[in-house]
Write a protein that holds these residues in place. Structure first.
Motif: not given
Length: 140
Positions: A78, A82-83, A85, A87, A90, A93-94, A135, A139
């Motif tokens: 992951l 992750r970068w 994907l 936000r 991501r 996923a977490f 995020y 971002e």
């Protein structure tokens, strides 16, 4: 009668460096150290929950080792992608990683499948909301 005055422009004579299209993410020692530490923590936690104060058996040791290795490998994978994907994915996923880990550890405690799933779902939803907020606010 009022007239519109144009502002003088300043011309740059030197060559301008192009703006970076995307931030480059370097791999450091933390890229493998953090997943390794998380895997060790989860493995020991699973071992001690399953042990329940009794004698140590080979099955309990293998449960801790295998669950720690699998979790560390998933965390490393992951972290690598992750970068790439967006936000939302991501954060999801977490959330899945955190909820799955807590649900698994809860199931080792002897709780029912529904209760373990509910605990994992609550933790995963909380992690998703927290990561999405982090995020979204940081971002471009």
């Amino acid at each position: 009668m009022a007239t519109h005055a144009t502002m003088p422009t300043h011309r740059r004579t030197g060559a301008r460096a192009p703006a970076p299209a995307r931030q480059e993410h370097r791999r450091t020692a933390l890229a493998w150290a953090v997943p390794l530490a998380l895997g060790v923590i989860l493995g020991f936690w699973a071992f001690f929950i399953n042990r329940d104060g009794g004698a140590t058996t080979a099955g309990q040791i293998w449960l801790g080792v295998v669950s720690g290795v699998v979790f560390a490998a998933l965390c490393y994978a992951l972290a690598r992608v992750r970068w790439a994907l967006p936000r939302e994915l991501r954060a999801a996923a977490f959330g899945v990683m955190a909820g799955g880990a807590v649900g698994f550890l809860s199931s080792l405690n002897g709780k029912s499948v529904l209760m373990s799933g509910f605990i994992g779902l609550v933790v995963g939803a909380g992690t998703f909301c927290t990561m999405f907020y982090a995020y979204y606010t940081r971002e471009e």
